[in-house]
Design an enzyme around this catalytic site. Structure first.
Site, PDB file in Angstrom:
ATOM      1  N   PRO A  11       0.784  -1.227   0.000  1.00 15.40           N
ATOM      2  CA  PRO A  11       0.000   0.000   0.000  1.00 15.40           C
ATOM      3  C   PRO A  11       0.821   1.284   0.000  1.00 15.40           C
ATOM      4  O   PRO A  11       1.866   1.363   0.646  1.00 15.40           O
ATOM      5  CB  PRO A  11      -0.822  -0.102   1.290  1.00 15.40           C
ATOM      6  CG  PRO A  11      -0.131  -1.126   2.124  1.00 15.40           C
ATOM      7  CD  PRO A  11       0.509  -2.077   1.155  1.00 15.40           C
ATOM      8  N   ASN A  12       0.334   2.217  -0.774  1.00 13.21           N
ATOM      9  CA  ASN A  12       0.865   3.588  -0.889  1.00 13.21           C
ATOM     10  C   ASN A  12       2.162   3.669  -1.693  1.00 13.21           C
ATOM     11  O   ASN A  12       2.648   4.765  -1.957  1.00 13.21           O
ATOM     12  CB  ASN A  12       1.059   4.229   0.498  1.00 13.21           C
ATOM     13  CG  ASN A  12      -0.230   4.271   1.284  1.00 13.21           C
ATOM     14  OD1 ASN A  12      -1.226   4.780   0.772  1.00 13.21           O
ATOM     15  ND2 ASN A  12      -0.247   3.714   2.483  1.00 13.21           N
TER      16      ASN A  12
ATOM     17  N   ARG B  30       5.101  10.760  -2.795  1.00 14.65           N
ATOM     18  CA  ARG B  30       4.781  10.535  -1.383  1.00 14.65           C
ATOM     19  C   ARG B  30       5.997  10.838  -0.507  1.00 14.65           C
ATOM     20  O   ARG B  30       7.054  10.226  -0.693  1.00 14.65           O
ATOM     21  CB  ARG B  30       4.411   9.056  -1.240  1.00 14.65           C
ATOM     22  CG  ARG B  30       4.275   8.570   0.162  1.00 14.65           C
ATOM     23  CD  ARG B  30       4.258   7.042   0.207  1.00 14.65           C
ATOM     24  NE  ARG B  30       4.018   6.607   1.562  1.00 14.65           N
ATOM     25  CZ  ARG B  30       4.257   5.379   2.017  1.00 14.65           C
ATOM     26  NH1 ARG B  30       4.727   4.460   1.187  1.00 14.65           N
ATOM     27  NH2 ARG B  30       4.022   5.088   3.275  1.00 14.65           N
TER      28      ARG B  30
ATOM     29  N   TYR C 259      11.093   8.930   0.965  1.00 21.55           N
ATOM     30  CA  TYR C 259      11.068   7.880  -0.063  1.00 21.55           C
ATOM     31  C   TYR C 259      11.692   8.297  -1.398  1.00 21.55           C
ATOM     32  O   TYR C 259      11.741   7.485  -2.328  1.00 21.55           O
ATOM     33  CB  TYR C 259       9.622   7.417  -0.285  1.00 21.55           C
ATOM     34  CG  TYR C 259       9.002   6.824   0.969  1.00 21.55           C
ATOM     35  CD1 TYR C 259       9.490   5.638   1.509  1.00 21.55           C
ATOM     36  CD2 TYR C 259       7.947   7.460   1.632  1.00 21.55           C
ATOM     37  CE1 TYR C 259       8.939   5.094   2.666  1.00 21.55           C
ATOM     38  CE2 TYR C 259       7.392   6.922   2.787  1.00 21.55           C
ATOM     39  CZ  TYR C 259       7.888   5.742   3.298  1.00 21.55           C
ATOM     40  OH  TYR C 259       7.352   5.206   4.438  1.00 21.55           O
TER      41      TYR C 259
ATOM     42  N   ASN D 148       8.114  -5.491  -0.636  1.00 18.95           N
ATOM     43  CA  ASN D 148       7.960  -4.322   0.234  1.00 18.95           C
ATOM     44  C   ASN D 148       6.477  -4.245   0.575  1.00 18.95           C
ATOM     45  O   ASN D 148       5.668  -3.784  -0.242  1.00 18.95           O
ATOM     46  CB  ASN D 148       8.427  -3.038  -0.456  1.00 18.95           C
ATOM     47  CG  ASN D 148       8.393  -1.852   0.498  1.00 18.95           C
ATOM     48  OD1 ASN D 148       7.789  -1.937   1.565  1.00 18.95           O
ATOM     49  ND2 ASN D 148       9.021  -0.750   0.122  1.00 18.95           N
TER      50      ASN D 148
ATOM     51  N   ALA E 274       2.993  -0.664   4.958  1.00 21.84           N
ATOM     52  CA  ALA E 274       2.517  -0.699   6.346  1.00 21.84           C
ATOM     53  C   ALA E 274       2.031  -2.080   6.777  1.00 21.84           C
ATOM     54  O   ALA E 274       2.016  -2.390   7.981  1.00 21.84           O
ATOM     55  CB  ALA E 274       1.406   0.328   6.536  1.00 21.84           C
TER      56      ALA E 274
ATOM     57  N   GLU F 196      12.463  -9.375   2.326  1.00 26.09           N
ATOM     58  CA  GLU F 196      11.713  -8.197   2.784  1.00 26.09           C
ATOM     59  C   GLU F 196      12.563  -6.959   2.514  1.00 26.09           C
ATOM     60  O   GLU F 196      13.731  -6.924   2.898  1.00 26.09           O
ATOM     61  CB  GLU F 196      11.452  -8.332   4.294  1.00 26.09           C
ATOM     62  CG  GLU F 196      10.787  -7.119   4.914  1.00 26.09           C
ATOM     63  CD  GLU F 196      10.631  -7.269   6.440  1.00 26.09           C
ATOM     64  OE1 GLU F 196      10.748  -8.404   6.978  1.00 26.09           O
ATOM     65  OE2 GLU F 196      10.405  -6.231   7.083  1.00 26.09           O
TER      66      GLU F 196
ATOM     67  N   HIS G 105      12.722  -2.530   2.495  1.00 27.69           N
ATOM     68  CA  HIS G 105      12.159  -1.221   2.811  1.00 27.69           C
ATOM     69  C   HIS G 105      13.077  -0.154   2.245  1.00 27.69           C
ATOM     70  O   HIS G 105      14.312  -0.289   2.309  1.00 27.69           O
ATOM     71  CB  HIS G 105      12.018  -1.031   4.327  1.00 27.69           C
ATOM     72  CG  HIS G 105      11.154  -2.061   4.942  1.00 27.69           C
ATOM     73  ND1 HIS G 105       9.782  -2.059   4.807  1.00 27.69           N
ATOM     74  CD2 HIS G 105      11.465  -3.177   5.643  1.00 27.69           C
ATOM     75  CE1 HIS G 105       9.298  -3.135   5.409  1.00 27.69           C
ATOM     76  NE2 HIS G 105      10.293  -3.827   5.922  1.00 27.69           N
TER      77      HIS G 105
ATOM     78  N   ARG H 182      12.997   5.150  12.484  1.00 30.24           N
ATOM     79  CA  ARG H 182      11.718   5.856  12.435  1.00 30.24           C
ATOM     80  C   ARG H 182      10.866   5.523  13.661  1.00 30.24           C
ATOM     81  O   ARG H 182      11.388   5.069  14.667  1.00 30.24           O
ATOM     82  CB  ARG H 182      11.025   5.517  11.109  1.00 30.24           C
ATOM     83  CG  ARG H 182      11.896   5.921   9.902  1.00 30.24           C
ATOM     84  CD  ARG H 182      11.228   5.625   8.584  1.00 30.24           C
ATOM     85  NE  ARG H 182       9.992   6.383   8.439  1.00 30.24           N
ATOM     86  CZ  ARG H 182       9.063   6.133   7.506  1.00 30.24           C
ATOM     87  NH1 ARG H 182       9.246   5.139   6.648  1.00 30.24           N
ATOM     88  NH2 ARG H 182       7.965   6.858   7.456  1.00 30.24           N
TER      89      ARG H 182
HETATM   90  C1  DQA Z   1       8.259   1.174   3.962  1.00 32.08           C
HETATM   91  C2  DQA Z   1       8.309   1.434   5.475  1.00 32.08           C
HETATM   92  C3  DQA Z   1       6.932   1.189   6.097  1.00 32.08           C
HETATM   93  O1  DQA Z   1       6.985   1.434   7.496  1.00 32.08           O
HETATM   94  C4  DQA Z   1       5.903   2.103   5.479  1.00 32.08           C
HETATM   95  O2  DQA Z   1       4.628   1.835   6.013  1.00 32.08           O
HETATM   96  C5  DQA Z   1       5.904   2.066   4.001  1.00 32.08           C
HETATM   97  C6  DQA Z   1       7.169   1.987   3.294  1.00 32.08           C
HETATM   98  C7  DQA Z   1       9.598   1.519   3.295  1.00 32.08           C
HETATM   99  O3  DQA Z   1       9.782   1.097   2.154  1.00 32.08           O
HETATM  100  O4  DQA Z   1      10.457   2.215   3.869  1.00 32.08           O
HETATM  101  O5  DQA Z   1       4.865   2.173   3.367  1.00 32.08           O
HETATM  102  O6  DQA Z   1       8.021  -0.213   3.764  1.00 32.08           O
END
Ligand code: DQA
Length: 142
Positions: free
Chosen positions: A10-11, A18, A23, A72, A75, A96, A98, A105
């Site tokens: 998501p997102n 964003r 990011y 990735n 959240a 995994e 990020h 954070r």
């Molecule tokens: C993320 C880190 C997560 O905490 C966050 O909710 C994201 C992006 C990252 O790529 O740094 O959506 O996965």
């Protein structure tokens, strides 16, 4: 041919727009083109979805014959037992990733529900986190 599935949660469709301070300013589509140019010998498939079930369906679809999954989960990383179960249910190893260093954070980002179902974790290298994950999969397969 090595087959890798990148899954963004998501997102992450808003990458480039964003929170660019966290990011970055590059959208994922242009980054993906760079990745595919860099690894012509690797089939890199891509799915982004804001819906948890779509991420699970994708893991099921590729999880028995691809060489690796680069995930990735956004959240959902911090909340999803269902994603953990999906990763554990398949045989393809997942990494995994990020973009940000989640450990620098908010505290709620320090806990990952999905790490236990992954072969490894890469975080904090910006979009390069995805390339490092691909490197890891490719080096295991060569
Ligand atoms: C993320 C880190 C997560 O905490 C966050 O909710 C994201 C992006 C990252 O790529 O740094 O959506 O996965």
């Amino acid at each position: 041919m090595t087959k890798i599935q990148i899954i963004n949660g998501p997102n992450l469709n808003l990458l480039g727009k964003r929170e660019p301070g966290i990011y970055g300013t590059q959208g994922f589509e242009t980054y993906l083109e760079e990745l595919r140019r860099r690894y012509p010998e690797v089939q890199i498939d891509y799915l982004q979805s804001n819906h948890e079930g779509d991420l699970i369906d994708c893991i099921h679809q590729v999880g028995f014959d691809y060489d690796g999954i680069v995930l990735n989960a956004g959240a959902y990383t911090h909340t999803s037992v269902a994603l953990l179960d999906a990763l554990k249910a398949v045989s393809t190893p997942a990494i995994e990733v990020h973009i940000s260093n989640v450990h620098q954070r908010e505290e709620f980002r320090h806990k990952s529900m999905i790490s236990a179902g992954c072969k490894g974790v890469i975080c904090g290298f910006g979009l390069d986190s995805y390339r490092l994950a691909i490197e890891a999969i490719v080096s295991v397969n060569n």
